[in-house]
Design a protein around this motif. Sequence first.
Motif, PDB file in Angstrom:
ATOM      1  N   LEU A 107       0.817  -1.216   0.000  1.00  0.00           N
ATOM      2  CA  LEU A 107       0.000   0.000   0.000  1.00  0.00           C
ATOM      3  C   LEU A 107       0.849   1.264   0.000  1.00  0.00           C
ATOM      4  O   LEU A 107       0.474   2.275  -0.598  1.00  0.00           O
ATOM      5  CB  LEU A 107      -0.913   0.020   1.230  1.00  0.00           C
ATOM      6  CG  LEU A 107      -2.146  -0.872   1.225  1.00  0.00           C
ATOM      7  CD1 LEU A 107      -2.736  -0.941   2.626  1.00  0.00           C
ATOM      8  CD2 LEU A 107      -3.185  -0.368   0.230  1.00  0.00           C
ATOM      9  N   SER A 108       1.975   1.208   0.680  1.00  0.00           N
ATOM     10  CA  SER A 108       2.785   2.411   0.883  1.00  0.00           C
ATOM     11  C   SER A 108       3.994   2.498  -0.042  1.00  0.00           C
ATOM     12  O   SER A 108       4.812   3.404   0.088  1.00  0.00           O
ATOM     13  CB  SER A 108       3.252   2.475   2.338  1.00  0.00           C
ATOM     14  OG  SER A 108       4.011   1.322   2.686  1.00  0.00           O
ATOM     15  N   MET A 109       4.111   1.560  -0.989  1.00  0.00           N
ATOM     16  CA  MET A 109       5.216   1.529  -1.953  1.00  0.00           C
ATOM     17  C   MET A 109       6.576   1.355  -1.274  1.00  0.00           C
ATOM     18  O   MET A 109       7.582   1.927  -1.705  1.00  0.00           O
ATOM     19  CB  MET A 109       5.233   2.796  -2.816  1.00  0.00           C
ATOM     20  CG  MET A 109       4.027   2.945  -3.718  1.00  0.00           C
ATOM     21  SD  MET A 109       4.028   1.732  -5.056  1.00  0.00           S
ATOM     22  CE  MET A 109       2.491   2.161  -5.892  1.00  0.00           C
ATOM     23  N   SER A 110       6.612   0.556  -0.222  1.00  0.00           N
ATOM     24  CA  SER A 110       7.870   0.368   0.505  1.00  0.00           C
ATOM     25  C   SER A 110       8.235  -1.114   0.604  1.00  0.00           C
ATOM     26  O   SER A 110       8.735  -1.580   1.622  1.00  0.00           O
ATOM     27  CB  SER A 110       7.760   0.991   1.903  1.00  0.00           C
ATOM     28  OG  SER A 110       6.679   0.453   2.640  1.00  0.00           O
ATOM     29  N   SER A 111       7.985  -1.859  -0.477  1.00  0.00           N
ATOM     30  CA  SER A 111       8.241  -3.305  -0.481  1.00  0.00           C
ATOM     31  C   SER A 111       9.718  -3.641  -0.497  1.00  0.00           C
ATOM     32  O   SER A 111      10.106  -4.764  -0.155  1.00  0.00           O
ATOM     33  CB  SER A 111       7.570  -3.959  -1.691  1.00  0.00           C
ATOM     34  OG  SER A 111       8.208  -3.553  -2.891  1.00  0.00           O
ATOM     35  N   GLY A 112      10.565  -2.710  -0.956  1.00  0.00           N
ATOM     36  CA  GLY A 112      11.981  -2.982  -1.085  1.00  0.00           C
ATOM     37  C   GLY A 112      12.351  -3.705  -2.362  1.00  0.00           C
ATOM     38  O   GLY A 112      13.530  -3.995  -2.615  1.00  0.00           O
ATOM     39  N   LEU A 113      11.369  -3.992  -3.221  1.00  0.00           N
ATOM     40  CA  LEU A 113      11.640  -4.665  -4.483  1.00  0.00           C
ATOM     41  C   LEU A 113      12.181  -3.674  -5.509  1.00  0.00           C
ATOM     42  O   LEU A 113      11.882  -2.478  -5.470  1.00  0.00           O
ATOM     43  CB  LEU A 113      10.376  -5.340  -4.998  1.00  0.00           C
ATOM     44  CG  LEU A 113       9.842  -6.460  -4.098  1.00  0.00           C
ATOM     45  CD1 LEU A 113       8.471  -6.929  -4.564  1.00  0.00           C
ATOM     46  CD2 LEU A 113      10.825  -7.634  -4.055  1.00  0.00           C
ATOM     47  N   ASP A 114      12.959  -4.175  -6.422  1.00  0.00           N
ATOM     48  CA  ASP A 114      13.670  -3.342  -7.398  1.00  0.00           C
ATOM     49  C   ASP A 114      12.702  -2.754  -8.420  1.00  0.00           C
ATOM     50  O   ASP A 114      12.099  -3.495  -9.207  1.00  0.00           O
ATOM     51  CB  ASP A 114      14.736  -4.192  -8.097  1.00  0.00           C
ATOM     52  CG  ASP A 114      15.657  -3.371  -8.992  1.00  0.00           C
ATOM     53  OD1 ASP A 114      15.428  -2.159  -9.123  1.00  0.00           O
ATOM     54  OD2 ASP A 114      16.594  -3.963  -9.551  1.00  0.00           O
ATOM     55  N   ASP A 115      12.550  -1.441  -8.425  1.00  0.00           N
ATOM     56  CA  ASP A 115      11.621  -0.779  -9.347  1.00  0.00           C
ATOM     57  C   ASP A 115      12.211  -0.611 -10.736  1.00  0.00           C
ATOM     58  O   ASP A 115      11.535  -0.097 -11.633  1.00  0.00           O
ATOM     59  CB  ASP A 115      11.195   0.588  -8.791  1.00  0.00           C
ATOM     60  CG  ASP A 115      12.387   1.468  -8.459  1.00  0.00           C
ATOM     61  OD1 ASP A 115      13.323   0.981  -7.792  1.00  0.00           O
ATOM     62  OD2 ASP A 115      12.395   2.650  -8.857  1.00  0.00           O
ATOM     63  N   SER A 116      13.451  -1.036 -10.958  1.00  0.00           N
ATOM     64  CA  SER A 116      14.073  -0.904 -12.284  1.00  0.00           C
ATOM     65  C   SER A 116      14.138  -2.236 -13.015  1.00  0.00           C
ATOM     66  O   SER A 116      14.738  -2.339 -14.083  1.00  0.00           O
ATOM     67  CB  SER A 116      15.487  -0.333 -12.144  1.00  0.00           C
ATOM     68  OG  SER A 116      16.336  -1.237 -11.447  1.00  0.00           O
ATOM     69  N   ALA A 117      13.499  -3.266 -12.468  1.00  0.00           N
ATOM     70  CA  ALA A 117      13.602  -4.614 -13.034  1.00  0.00           C
ATOM     71  C   ALA A 117      12.491  -4.923 -14.027  1.00  0.00           C
ATOM     72  O   ALA A 117      12.226  -6.085 -14.312  1.00  0.00           O
ATOM     73  CB  ALA A 117      13.607  -5.644 -11.912  1.00  0.00           C
ATOM     74  N   GLN A 153      12.498  -8.377  -7.937  1.00  0.00           N
ATOM     75  CA  GLN A 153      13.813  -8.685  -7.395  1.00  0.00           C
ATOM     76  C   GLN A 153      14.044  -7.939  -6.080  1.00  0.00           C
ATOM     77  O   GLN A 153      13.646  -6.781  -5.920  1.00  0.00           O
ATOM     78  CB  GLN A 153      14.899  -8.275  -8.402  1.00  0.00           C
ATOM     79  CG  GLN A 153      14.771  -8.917  -9.774  1.00  0.00           C
ATOM     80  CD  GLN A 153      15.250 -10.353  -9.786  1.00  0.00           C
ATOM     81  OE1 GLN A 153      15.974 -10.786  -8.892  1.00  0.00           O
ATOM     82  NE2 GLN A 153      14.833 -11.115 -10.801  1.00  0.00           N
ATOM     83  N   TYR A 154      14.723  -8.596  -5.159  1.00  0.00           N
ATOM     84  CA  TYR A 154      15.061  -7.974  -3.870  1.00  0.00           C
ATOM     85  C   TYR A 154      16.104  -6.876  -4.077  1.00  0.00           C
ATOM     86  O   TYR A 154      17.085  -7.047  -4.795  1.00  0.00           O
ATOM     87  CB  TYR A 154      15.608  -9.026  -2.908  1.00  0.00           C
ATOM     88  CG  TYR A 154      16.194  -8.442  -1.643  1.00  0.00           C
ATOM     89  CD1 TYR A 154      15.374  -8.069  -0.586  1.00  0.00           C
ATOM     90  CD2 TYR A 154      17.572  -8.266  -1.516  1.00  0.00           C
ATOM     91  CE1 TYR A 154      15.897  -7.528   0.581  1.00  0.00           C
ATOM     92  CE2 TYR A 154      18.117  -7.730  -0.356  1.00  0.00           C
ATOM     93  CZ  TYR A 154      17.279  -7.356   0.685  1.00  0.00           C
ATOM     94  OH  TYR A 154      17.810  -6.812   1.829  1.00  0.00           O
ATOM     95  N   LEU A 155      15.885  -5.734  -3.451  1.00  0.00           N
ATOM     96  CA  LEU A 155      16.865  -4.657  -3.466  1.00  0.00           C
ATOM     97  C   LEU A 155      17.164  -4.151  -2.059  1.00  0.00           C
ATOM     98  O   LEU A 155      18.299  -3.804  -1.744  1.00  0.00           O
ATOM     99  CB  LEU A 155      16.365  -3.495  -4.340  1.00  0.00           C
ATOM    100  CG  LEU A 155      17.377  -2.420  -4.693  1.00  0.00           C
ATOM    101  CD1 LEU A 155      18.552  -3.019  -5.477  1.00  0.00           C
ATOM    102  CD2 LEU A 155      16.723  -1.328  -5.544  1.00  0.00           C
ATOM    103  N   ALA A 156      16.126  -4.096  -1.214  1.00  0.00           N
ATOM    104  CA  ALA A 156      16.305  -3.648   0.163  1.00  0.00           C
ATOM    105  C   ALA A 156      15.229  -4.296   1.023  1.00  0.00           C
ATOM    106  O   ALA A 156      14.198  -4.747   0.518  1.00  0.00           O
ATOM    107  CB  ALA A 156      16.210  -2.125   0.247  1.00  0.00           C
TER     108      ALA A 156
END
Length: 359
Positions: free
Chosen positions: A153-163, A173-176
Motif C-alpha cells: 500500500l505504501s510503496m515500501s516493499s523494497g523490491l527493485d523498481d528498475s527490473a 527482485q530484492y533490493l532492500a
Amino acid sequence: MKLPKIVLVFFGLLTIVSCSSDDDSPKDSDPQNEAIYFPPLNSDTWETKSISELDWNETELQPLLDYLENKNTKSFMVLHEGKIVIEAYFDGHSSTSPWYCASAGKTLTTAMTGIAENEGLLDINDKASDYLGTGWTSAPLEKENLITCKHLLSMSSGLDDSAGDGVEPENLQYLADAGTRWAYHNVYVKLQDIVATASGQDWSSYFDNKLKNKIGMSGAWIQTGDFSVYWSTTRSMARFGLLVYADGKWESEQIIPESFLNDAVNTSQNLNLSYGYMWWLNGKSSYRLPQSQIQFPDELIPNAPEDMYAALGKNDQKIYVVPSKKLVIIRMGDAADDENFALSNFDNELWEKINALTN
C-alpha cells in the motif's frame, strides 16, 4: 474558444436544477458537519451549484477552460459539497465516454483493501505471502516474508523498481528490506490478488459488490498485460472522489472504513512524506517521485491547498480532494505536455488557474 457545449447546457439549467439547494439539510455529521449532496444511484441526475452562488471569479472560468483544452484535456469536473459547479468536455469526449484512470485507479485498490480488512478477510500487517503463497517474488524467502500488505500500500516493499514493469517473480527482485526504501512500483497490483484470495471472489466481482454498485459508479477493469486498469467516465470517478471526501460514507452507509481512510490520506512511512496508501499528499516538507530516489525539499504542488490529497495517474489523470475548500476535482485526458507517471508541472499550473477562479 467558446465554452464547451456541455458547459453552456449546464449554465442554462442552473436556475432549474439548483433551485432546491436552499432546502438541503445535512445527511449526517460527515466531514466538518457539512451538508454533502450525493447523486442518486442509477441516474443521470446530479444537482448543481452556480459559480455566482459561491462568489467565485467567473471571469476566470474561460481562461481555465482554454488552458485545459490547450493541454489535451478530455474532461474536467468540479464538485463543491458534492454538487457540480463545472463540467466540461473537449475533443469529442462526453459524459458517457470512458477513459483510463491509469495510476489514479490505484486508490480504488486501496479502498478495496480497507473494505476487505474491515470485513475481517485480511490484515494489512499480514505477510503478502500469507495470501499469495511463497515464491511470488525472486527475493530470498526470509526477505520475501518481510513484505506485508501495508508495504504494498505504501510503496515500501523494497523490491527493485528498475527490473521491468511486469509483476511475475522474475521482475520482482530484492533490493532492500521491506520498509527501508520507497519506490513507486507496479507490485501494488498484487493487492488485487490478495483481496480476491481473501474474499473468495474474483477481483472485479468483489469490487462491483462492495464499492462500484454501492455508489453508482460505471466502468470496468480491463486487463492490459500484467495489469488490470480501470476504465470509467468522469462522473463515475467523481462519485469515487466524493465518497473519499465524505470520509468513506455514501449517504448513511459507511463503505470505506473511516479510520483506514484517514491512514490512507496521511503519511504512511517516513521515506516519502508526501505518500499515503497510494494517495499523494500535499503540504508536506518533502517528496519523492516515481523512478527516483531523490528527495525534494518542498511540498508536492505548491499552488494547491496544503490539505489537498490526490490520486494521480499516468499522463495527467487526476482526482484532487480538498477538504478545506469542500472540493473534488477530476481531470482526464492525454498528457498535458510530456508523458509522465503521476505528478507533472501541469498540476501546479492547473492549480494556479483554479485558484484564480475560486479566489
